[in-house]
Design an enzyme around this catalytic site. Sequence first.
Site: not given
Length: 557
Positions: A36, A261, A271
């Site tokens: 993203e 992850r 982020k």
Amino acid sequence: MSENETKESLNFIEQMIEDDLKSGKNSFVQTRFPPEPNGYLHIGHAKSLVLNFGLAEKYNGKCNLRFDDTNPEKESEEYVNAIKEDIKWLGYEWNEEARFTSNYFETLYGYAVKLIKKGKAYVDDQSAEEISAGKTNPTIPGIPSPYRERSIEENLDLFERMKNGEFDEGTSVLRVKIDMDSPNMHMRDPIIYRIKKAHHHNTGDTWSIYPNYDFAHGQSDSIEEVTYSLCTLEFRDHKALYDWFIRELEIFPSEQTEFARLNPSYTLVSKRKLLQLVENNHVTGWDDPRMPTISGYRRRGYTPDSIKNFVHKVGIARRDGITDIALLEYSIREDLNKKANRVFGVQDPLKVVITNWPEGKTEMMQAVNNPGDETAGTREIPLTREIYIEQSDFLENPPSPKKWYRLGPDREVRLKYGYIIKCTGYTKDETGNITELQCEYDPETRSGQDTSGKKVKGTLGWVSAEHAVSAEIRMYDRLFLTENMTAIDDEFTNHLNPGSLTVIPNALLEPSLKSAKPGDQFQFERQGYFIVDKDSTDDHLVFNRTVTLRDNWAKKK
Ligand code: ATP
Ligand code: MG
């Protein structure tokens, strides 16, 4: 070693791919990396990059780069460009042009209309709170929306008017009609479109409605005929929904597989939180060398190989955990040990006068650039009557010579690539600081031509006072003091390491560094690995410490 042991073992995703290729379930490997564009890539993303691009390379497949840009307010062109730069720097090439989910907005809109026509989607005029309350919780049945049974015609009309911008934000949404009693909350009539009168970095003001991530993500994979849609574990419960869309829309069956992850210790990989560090000036920017971003690591002196090797060492698991950041630091030491030339640099200079050295005489000493790599060659460094050594290499009252190999009154050491010197005196200022050493050198002991038969245990780095180059050195350390940053429940900035940056304004370096350029990397002997920073100018060199030679944190634990 048996035959099996010599074969590289496959991770569970590679095993699945090999099984699928063998059984004919899939005939090709198409992956994608779907960031993203709402921030810079971080070390967690490196795992996804290595996995997706690595599998495409290994199985002769393709990996797309697709910007998942369904959230117009938070996304920008700056992030798109930074992400591309980081991927290229890591050495990966995406298939064809970069793609954008926003390029599929028209197709996705068509999919939504198809679902409405099938009686599988409806416009809901409830407020966000009412919709959320209606979903109740997994243990009790949900409460169907009063708008759930709207006619297909009415839904088609309302959805088109939503698209045309006739309604205000928050007044209605499009939901799919699945199962309000499902134990999987994602199946309780999830929202797939919202009204948002926002400007989009790619589509401008064309759209007044935007698809939700869950409606856009899986379908984009299908549009691109992605055979292996790899994502992190938190999307496990979304899989049933993605599969439902594929069945109802009769589109390409991309299949999702989840992996753990990457969460390195003493590190944040979110982020959103990294953006806060930037916006609140806890760091100087996304590429601050303390940031766990790819661009931060690049500026800090980490190499693509060190990052990729780290990810390979961590491996691909199905369960979340914390990875020791020391493994990444190990990887960069391992890589730079091979690649970086050794040089002398003194961070905390102590002047030494070699009293029996003729005034004005300069003798060139031959120094080895990299003891592990003969092809790196040698260089000449000037030795003069006045030199600097590290303050910490002298003690006024040292312990026994067995415990202290460096200098002390009447003690002998070798100047590396130079001569053996003996400390014959020292000068102190009024506050008791040692300001100068007086030493004598032994002319018989020139390195490589030593005829004295003398043996000394200590070898010191040094620089000629007359020839030294002054530089600013930025000593970086870990940004956070807490090992598991995923487990904290207070404000994350409380965990920042106040000592993450120490600036040495006036270090003295050997003259060969005068011509060093941003990006050049060196090992300062006995100190660590350093890289020339982009803040350097012709008359002001700035170095970043990439990593110390040894793991100073291991003993702190
Ligand atoms: P963040 O929480 O930092 O915003 P994200 O998952 O929202 O991360 P995306 O831009 O959506 O960020 O991520 C792109 C890809 O990278 C996704 O496939 C995502 O699963 C993967 N990814 C993100 N963070 C990690 C991580 N820590 N470890 C492994 N993969 C990750
Ligand atoms: Mg995301």
